[in-house]
Write a protein that holds these residues in place. Structure first.
Motif, short mmCIF file in Angstrom:
data_model
loop_
_atom_site.label_atom_id
_atom_site.label_comp_id
_atom_site.label_asym_id
_atom_site.label_seq_id
_atom_site.Cartn_x
_atom_site.Cartn_y
_atom_site.Cartn_z
N PHE B 73 -5.84 -41.56 9.16
CA PHE B 73 -5.14 -41.41 7.91
C PHE B 73 -3.86 -42.23 7.98
N GLU B 74 -3.51 -42.81 6.84
CA GLU B 74 -2.38 -43.72 6.85
C GLU B 74 -1.30 -43.21 5.92
N VAL B 75 -0.07 -43.60 6.22
CA VAL B 75 0.99 -43.42 5.24
C VAL B 75 1.42 -44.80 4.80
N GLY B 76 1.80 -44.89 3.56
CA GLY B 76 2.19 -46.21 3.09
C GLY B 76 3.01 -46.11 1.83
N VAL B 77 3.59 -47.22 1.52
CA VAL B 77 4.42 -47.30 0.32
C VAL B 77 3.79 -48.32 -0.60
N LEU B 78 3.56 -47.91 -1.84
CA LEU B 78 3.01 -48.82 -2.85
C LEU B 78 4.11 -49.10 -3.86
N PHE B 121 13.55 -31.90 -5.71
CA PHE B 121 12.59 -32.31 -6.73
C PHE B 121 12.57 -33.83 -6.87
N THR B 122 13.75 -34.43 -6.88
CA THR B 122 13.81 -35.88 -7.02
C THR B 122 13.09 -36.56 -5.86
N PHE B 123 13.30 -36.00 -4.67
CA PHE B 123 12.64 -36.53 -3.48
C PHE B 123 11.11 -36.45 -3.62
N ALA B 124 10.63 -35.28 -4.04
CA ALA B 124 9.18 -35.10 -4.15
C ALA B 124 8.60 -36.05 -5.19
N MET B 125 9.35 -36.21 -6.27
CA MET B 125 8.88 -37.09 -7.35
C MET B 125 8.80 -38.54 -6.83
N ALA B 126 9.86 -38.94 -6.10
CA ALA B 126 9.84 -40.29 -5.53
C ALA B 126 8.65 -40.44 -4.59
N GLY B 127 8.32 -39.36 -3.89
CA GLY B 127 7.16 -39.39 -3.00
C GLY B 127 5.89 -39.66 -3.76
N ILE B 128 5.67 -38.95 -4.85
CA ILE B 128 4.46 -39.18 -5.65
C ILE B 128 4.39 -40.63 -6.10
N ILE B 129 5.55 -41.12 -6.53
CA ILE B 129 5.55 -42.46 -7.12
C ILE B 129 5.27 -43.52 -6.07
N LEU B 135 -3.91 -38.79 -0.66
CA LEU B 135 -3.58 -37.63 0.16
C LEU B 135 -2.08 -37.38 0.14
N MET B 136 -1.31 -38.47 0.31
CA MET B 136 0.15 -38.31 0.25
C MET B 136 0.59 -37.90 -1.14
N VAL B 137 -0.09 -38.47 -2.15
CA VAL B 137 0.23 -38.07 -3.51
C VAL B 137 0.04 -36.57 -3.65
N PHE B 138 -1.06 -36.08 -3.07
CA PHE B 138 -1.34 -34.65 -3.17
C PHE B 138 -0.24 -33.84 -2.49
N VAL B 139 0.19 -34.31 -1.32
CA VAL B 139 1.23 -33.59 -0.60
C VAL B 139 2.49 -33.48 -1.45
N PHE B 140 2.92 -34.61 -2.00
CA PHE B 140 4.15 -34.58 -2.78
C PHE B 140 3.94 -33.87 -4.11
N TRP B 141 2.72 -33.95 -4.60
CA TRP B 141 2.33 -33.23 -5.81
C TRP B 141 2.63 -31.74 -5.63
N GLU B 142 2.22 -31.21 -4.48
CA GLU B 142 2.47 -29.80 -4.21
C GLU B 142 3.95 -29.54 -4.02
N GLN B 189 -17.21 -40.56 -0.88
CA GLN B 189 -17.78 -41.76 -1.47
C GLN B 189 -17.14 -43.04 -0.93
N PHE B 190 -15.84 -43.02 -0.70
CA PHE B 190 -15.14 -44.26 -0.32
C PHE B 190 -14.65 -44.25 1.12
N GLY B 191 -14.48 -43.07 1.69
CA GLY B 191 -13.97 -43.01 3.06
C GLY B 191 -12.53 -43.43 3.19
N THR B 192 -11.83 -43.49 2.09
CA THR B 192 -10.41 -43.86 2.16
C THR B 192 -9.70 -43.20 1.01
N PHE B 193 -8.40 -43.01 1.18
CA PHE B 193 -7.59 -42.50 0.08
C PHE B 193 -6.64 -43.57 -0.45
#
Lengths: 166, 678, 99, 365
Positions: B73-78, B121-129, B135-142, B189-193
């Motif tokens: 699993f990877e972490v990354g910034v888009l 909250f601002t931190f979590a929102m920045a995380g989603i973005i 998977l990371m989106v989901f984490v910050f989503w929560e 289906q894709f084996g990647t997030f």
């Protein structure tokens, strides 16, 4: 020439070992042990284990035997009389030893003879390299063991700390 | 590399602010909040720089996170345009809300906690973005859900606030189950997030003979719809769509700046943002469902807003309705229009909420001054406030015009784009699909009506609480700064050089035109067919709505407010939000209650009895066993001890400590064993 | 070249002699010598039956020597302690005294 | 093997001269003349003593363990003399060419403890036994820092063969190793190539200056190994009469003395080979003045033999002189000082230096 030397040292090994067995004087036995160990070192040379032969001389003869002699001296009254060690279990010991010898020789004949023994001469570089790669774990464990033995021996034989405190 | 480090700094600044506020002592609370404001100002400036630098490019930086088996699993910034733009908006609105809150929350005992959670909250929102994988989106989503829960329940000693926060949390969880299901399907289906890899894989996957074939595996095509619906369900929860919109009105129990930041501008937009991120994964069925649900929500929210008396509830329902618009955009393939509306809505709705907060703050001050027993949020006691709250009034006016969709304001542009898209889609899909457009257009009128109603009730006419209007005072510079900046950004000129034509907006032109890679979807939504018709039509509809409101609530007219039992049917439907809460109460909740009662009965009658009888059997059995134990087993043990002591006594004679004897015995036994084996 | 079997027989004989010493001598230090002889006997075999091209036997023997050194030091320490306590290192006498 | 033909007579001559030298040096250090009567300037004094010793009765004490008492001096001598078997004399003439040369030498040197213990024990005399025990404990203790300091050199030279170590330290290194490169102080990055300059610059103590403190440790421990003052507790005259050889007389006593001087010679040789360039010349080539090449000679020629033996012996005798000098200058240490010096200072210091030697070796390549 090689054979003659080999059998000479082989017989010397066994003869001095038997001398240890039959002598009653512990110190004579210790000195005979020196001869045995030295001739075993000579036997090592015939297997191209030159380094091990030197190690044998250094550790066994220069270290262990000296320790043993020390032990002999420290555990006897130095009052002039020779240190005599008697024997026990003569009969049962003989029987069992002979049984073991017969078993060993019997099983020795079962061994498949090694046809050609082409040893690569174990150069020091080779040994050292293997010691630091393939045999690193036993090497480290041996180092640890030596340290533990060092500490243990000095604690066991050293001053009685408790009596000192009290 | 510079971009990624800027992004990481932006990402970590709110976290620092959070930590600082949490550990700050009470005596330094105000200093801590000012430091967070400065930090957020820095991160706003940095994200603006990032926005200028990124342009229409996108950049991904990632590293390994953890490995399970052979999966890494990877972490990354888009970093891409839409994300960074949202980052700017989140940071900016958050900054303004921080400034606003310094005054608004000045006397609150939970001051540091409040600012800490705002930063979290601002931190979590920045995380989603910034996350580049789901998977990371989901984490910050929560994490966003968590901080929303904490902020709604800021006044947790108040029963309604505690209940509202619980409700928001639970309803969001229902949506998140959909997210989890979608994640499972994506992984299978894709084996990647990773979002970019998913996009590439999705573009190369095909629908053949009813199965969905990607590079890794093939599934029946229905799973594609399931996945899309699962993702959409997550958005339904977070963006308060039908049928899960019930939590948002209750969430108004939180402090008003929180409502502005979370429940108007940013968090509820996260669902729409997620949809825009995964738009490639949505197939035709899902899109149709999204469009339908969006239109229904838009209409229902607008209707619910019509008859509310609580000043914040009106805006809450309005938010639901506007989010419905955004999802219409997603569903009709105009994801960029949806994002556009998201961005414009963020500003004008935040401005509205903050303006309303200013009104509430002023009335609250009045209430405390005279120790009155009034509800500071009830529009029925307000009126004629425009002269005493000038800044609030004018900013409210601009933002309200923007929300209604009047030309020259930002709302017009984005709403226009959405309406055009929905009409194009309806035309392309067919007859029944015109329902979506119909609802969308109807909502325009309704929006104009309820905004006009609120404007007239709050700012025009006479002050109806029995006091002189002149006692009302406006808040300090904190309010004004936040309001002015937000309403300035609601003016259409900022979003498009031609404020009548959304096609010339820089935002739409920077966003990639078409992301849909769904097979069979080739609708060109951005063409301007029907544009002039829609524009003129919607202006007309707005005018109609405003006119209706004017006729009903015009200044000077004596207003009578009926008691709740005398309301007309339509008003009752509206004020009770279509009786959704009651409906859920009657159906789902009562079913669950019934189920719990039944299960409790089963527990008590069946399982408890079973357990009890087991216990009885156990007791009886243990008595028997105890007797047996005493007589037989103890006897056996005693006997064996006796026996072994006898044997030991016998063998002791030749075990007297001679080491060599031991060796001899050992060897003899060994020899015997060897001989036996041989 | 000397056949490996001859090493084996010498080793076997040496082992048996060491065993005999361990079994029959009264003096603890003598027993220690017997143990050393047995270790040496095994080392001879390790070296003689070292597989061609490999150094396993040599290393095994090397580690045996190392362990023997550790063993000898600890054993002698114990013998010294025993001597301090019982004033003898004759195993029979120690066993008798203990009772 | 054939070096026995060189070393046996050398040892005899050396013992005679060294005893004479020791007497004279002690005399000069104590501001007196020493032997002056026999021969010119007392030169024949030791020869006369030797003749007297050979004529003396070979006394064996009645309560001594006779066989051991008789054999012990020879054990000591054989152990010491076996050490010479691996020492190289010339570029072309070496003792047993075994590739564990240094290791073998150290092992052999540790053997003479056995002989000393036998001698002390067999004499059945308290002084002898105390001397023997002291000697054994001293030698065993000092073997640890001795070995470690030798290992420091081996880390730098990367070989255990004494002849290889000898070749590395001079202008002949290129003729033995095709791609040998020596740099000043071993600093390869400084890039001062001394391969062709040779001389003292390529001796181990200057190839890797970290070996200078190592040599100090080595020298102290060899003093202890050969029971020389200030570590001559085993034969401390004021306490133990004459230590482990109190009861010996005549020829056997002469053999013990010979072994002691042999040990001095052997450790000095080892020190010279390991640290001071073995049989290499101390003069470097300076430009066209090829001092090193002139004082080394073509390999195999008579000049080469002459120079190699000359340099080796000169250096060794200087080392022996230093040993004697120290003997007559420093007082004897106490036993506890001896032990704490060995275990608490020299051993840790040698370990630290081993680490630094390894680091230096990294700089050399």
């Amino acid at each position: 020439m090689t054979e003659v030397t080999f059998y000479f040292f082989g017989i010397l090994t066994l003869a001095s070992a038997i001398f240890i067995l039959i002598t009653k004087n512990v110190l004579h036995a210790a000195l005979s042990l020196v001869v045995t160990l030295l001739s075993v070192a000579a036997l090592y040379v015939f297997t191209n284990a030159e380094f091990l032969a030197v190690t044998q001389i250094m550790i066994y003869v220069g270290g262990i035997v000296v320790l043993i002699v020390f032990g002999v001296m420290l555990t006897n009254d130095v009052s002039g009389k020779t240190i005599i060690s008697g024997s026990v279990n003569r009969l049962s010991g003989t029987i069992i030893t002979l049984t073991v010898l017969v078993m060993l020789i019997y099983s020795g004949q079962e061994l498949t003879p090694i046809a050609t023994k082409v040893h690569n001469t174990a150069s020091i570089e080779n040994l050292g390299e293997h010691l630091m790669t393939t045999y690193l774990l036993p090497f480290e464990i041996a180092a640890l063991l030596l340290l533990i033995a060092l500490v243990a021996a000095s604690i066991i034989a050293g001053h009685d700390l408790q009596s000192k405190i009290s | 590399m510079a971009l990624i480090s800027i992004a990481l700094v932006i990402f970590l600044i709110p976290l620092t602010a959070f930590a600082m506020n949490v550990i700050a002592p009470k005596s330094r609370a105000r200093t801590a909040s000012y430091i967070s404001i400065i930090l957020l100002l820095i991160s706003t400036i940095l994200s603006s720089i990032l926005l200028l630098k990124i342009g229409s490019e996108s950049a991904v930086t990632r590293m390994d996170w953890f490995t399970v088996g052979s999966y890494t699993f990877e972490v990354g910034v888009l970093l891409d345009f839409q994300g960074v733009l949202l980052l700017v908006i989140v940071n900016m609105v958050s900054l303004l809300v921080h400034i606003y809150s310094v005054l608004y929350m000045a006397k609150d005992p939970g001051y540091t906690r409040y600012f800490g959670f705002l930063s979290l909250f601002t931190f979590a929102m920045a995380g989603i973005i910034l996350s580049d994988n789901l998977l990371m989106v989901f984490v910050f989503w929560e994490l966003v859900g968590l901080s929303s829960y904490l902020l709604i329940g800021h006044w947790y000693s108040k029963d309604s606030a505690a209940k509202a926060s619980k409700k928001a949390f639970i309803v969001n969880r229902i949506g998140d189950t959909g997210f989890v299901v979608a994640l499972c399907i994506i992984w299978y289906q894709f084996g990647t997030f990773n979002l970019d890899e998913i996009q590439v894989l999705m573009e190369s996957s095909q629908l053949q003979n009813g199965s969905w074939v990607s590079g890794l595996s093939a599934l029946p095509a229905v799973w594609l719809s399931f996945m899309g619906i699962g993702l959409f369900l997550a958005a339904v929860g977070k963006s308060a769509q039908f049928p899960l919109q019930v939590w948002l009105p209750d969430a108004m129990e939180g402090p008003t700046p929180v409502s502005a930041l979370i429940h108007a501008a940013t968090m509820v937009a996260a669902g729409v943002f997620l949809m825009s991120r995964v738009v490639v994964l949505l197939d035709l069925t899902t899109l149709a469902i999204i469009a339908t649900v969006g239109s229904i929500t838009a209409f229902m929210g607008a209707v619910a807003a019509l008859a509310q008396y609580d000043i914040k509830k009106v805006l809450a329902y309005s938010t639901i309705s506007q989010l419905g618009y955004m999802l219409i955009g997603i569903g009709t393939g105009a994801y960029e229009a949806a994002l556009f509306h998201l961005f414009t809505h963020a500003f004008f709705k935040a401005a509205l909420f903050l303006a309303v907060g200013s009104v509430i703050h002023s009335l609250h001050a009045l209430k405390q001054k005279h120790n009155l027993n009034i509800d500071a949020q009830d529009m029925r006691i307000m009126g004629g406030l425009k002269s005493n709250l000038p800044v609030t009034f004018y900013t409210y006016l601009i933002a309200a015009f923007s929300l209604m969709g009047l030309p020259l304001f930002s709302g017009f542009l984005s709403k226009d784009a959405l309406l055009v898209a929905s009409l194009n889609w309806s035309a392309a899909v067919g007859q029944l699909a015109y329902g979506v457009s119909l609802l969308a257009f109807a909502t325009v009128t309704l929006t104009a009506f309820y905004m006009g109603r609120q404007l007239l009730l709050v700012f025009f006419g006479d002050f109806r609480s029995g006091f002189s209007v002149s006692e009302i005072q406006e808040g300090g510079w904190h309010f004004k700064v936040a309001l002015i900046i937000l309403c300035t950004l609601s003016i259409g000129f900022f979003w498009s050089f031609n404020p009548f034509d959304y096609m010339s907006s820089w935002l739409l032109n920077t966003l990639p035109a078409k992301l849909n890679s769904t097979p069979q979807f080739d609708l060109e939504v951005r063409d301007a067919t029907n544009h002039s018709f829609v524009g003129v039509g919607s202006i007309a509809l707005v005018m109609a709505g405003v006119l209706l409101a004017w006729l009903k609530f015009k200044p000077g007219k004596i207003l009578t407010f009926a008691e709740s039992d005398q309301l007309s049917f339509l008003e009752r439907v509206s004020i009770n939000n279509w009786y959704l809460d009651k409906f859920y109460e009657r159906t789902i909740l009562s079913f669950i209650r019934w189920l719990t009662l039944v299960l409790a009965q089963v527990e008590r009658k069946v399982i408890d009895r079973l357990v009890n009888s087991f216990g009885w059997i156990g007791v009886i059995f243990s008595f028997v066993v105890g007797w047996l134990d005493k007589v037989f087993i103890d006897g056996l043990i005693n006997f064996s001890a006796f026996f072994s002591s006898q044997v030991g006594g016998m063998t002791k004679s030749f075990q007297y400590g001679k080491v060599q004897s031991f060796i001899i015995f050992a060897l003899v036994s060994l020899a015997l064993i060897i001989f036996l084996i041989l | 070249m000397i056949p490996a079997e001859h090493f084996y027989y010498i080793g076997a004989a040496l082992f048996s002699i060491g065993l005999a010493i361990v079994l029959t001598k009264r003096n603890a230090i003598m027993i220690l010598m017997g143990v050393e002889l047995m270790l040496n006997a095994s080392n001879i075999n390790f070296l003689a039956y070292n597989k061609a091209g490999s150094l396993d036997g040599q290393f095994f023997a090397l580690f045996v020597i190392v362990v023997a050194a550790a063993e000898a030091s600890v054993a002698l320490a114990i013998v010294l302690k025993v001597y301090k306590h019982f004033k003898t290192i004759n195993l029979d006498k120690i066993a008798d005294i203990k009772d | 093997m054939s070096t026995i033909l060189f070393f046996l007579p050398l040892l005899l001559v050396f013992a005679v001269l060294a005893i004479y030298g020791e007497r004279k040096i002690s005399a000069f250090i104590q501001n007196r003349y020493g032997p002056m009567e026999t021969g010119y300037y007392g030169l024949l004094q030791t020869v006369a003593d030797l003749l007297k010793l050979l004529q003396k009765e070979d006394i064996v004490p009645r309560v001594a363990s006779k066989a051991l008492f008789l054999v012990a001096p020879f054990v000591i001598f054989v152990a010491v003399f076996a050490g010479f078997s691996v020492v190289p004399v010339l570029p072309t003439w070496q003792g047993a060419s075994i590739n564990t040369g240094v290791f073998f030498l150290l092992a052999i040197v540790s053997l003479d403890v056995i002989g000393i213990i036998i001698a002390g024990w067999a004499s059945n005399n308290k002084y002898s036994l105390l001397g023997a025990v002291r000697s054994a404990s001293q030698i065993i203790s000092y073997e640890v820092p001795l070995t470690l300091s030798v290992v420091c050199v081996l880390v730098v030279t990367q070989s255990l063969d004494l002849q290889v170590i000898s070749f590395q330290q001079g202008v002949l290194s290129n003729s033995y190793f095709a791609d040998a490169e020596n740099y000043l102080f071993g600093l390869s990055f400084a890039n001062v190539n001394t391969t062709e300059i040779g001389g003292v610059l390529t001796w181990n103590i200057l190839r890797a200056p970290v070996l200078i403190p190592v040599w100090i440790i080595f020298f102290i421990t060899t003093l202890a190994e050969s029971n020389r003052a200030p570590f001559d507790l085993p034969e401390a005259e004021s306490e133990l009469v004459s230590g482990f050889h109190t009861e010996y007389s005549g020829f056997r006593w002469a053999i013990i003395m010979l072994s002691e001087y042999g040990m001095m010679l052997l450790t000095s040789l080892l020190g010279v080979i390991l640290f001071f360039g073995s049989w290499n010349t101390p003069f470097p080539n300076i430009g066209s003045i090829k001092l090193a090449s002139w004082t080394t000679g073509e390999v195999g020629s008579m000049a080469s033999v002459f120079w190699a033996v000359l340099w080796l012996l000169i250096k060794t005798i200087i080392m022996v002189f230093i040993q004697m000098w120290i003997r007559w200058t420093y007082p004897r240490v106490r036993l506890d000082q001896l032990m704490s010096l060995g275990w608490k200072y020299l051993t840790p210091a040698a370990l630290v230096l081993l680490f630094f030697s390894a680091l230096w070796r990294l700089m050399m390549v």
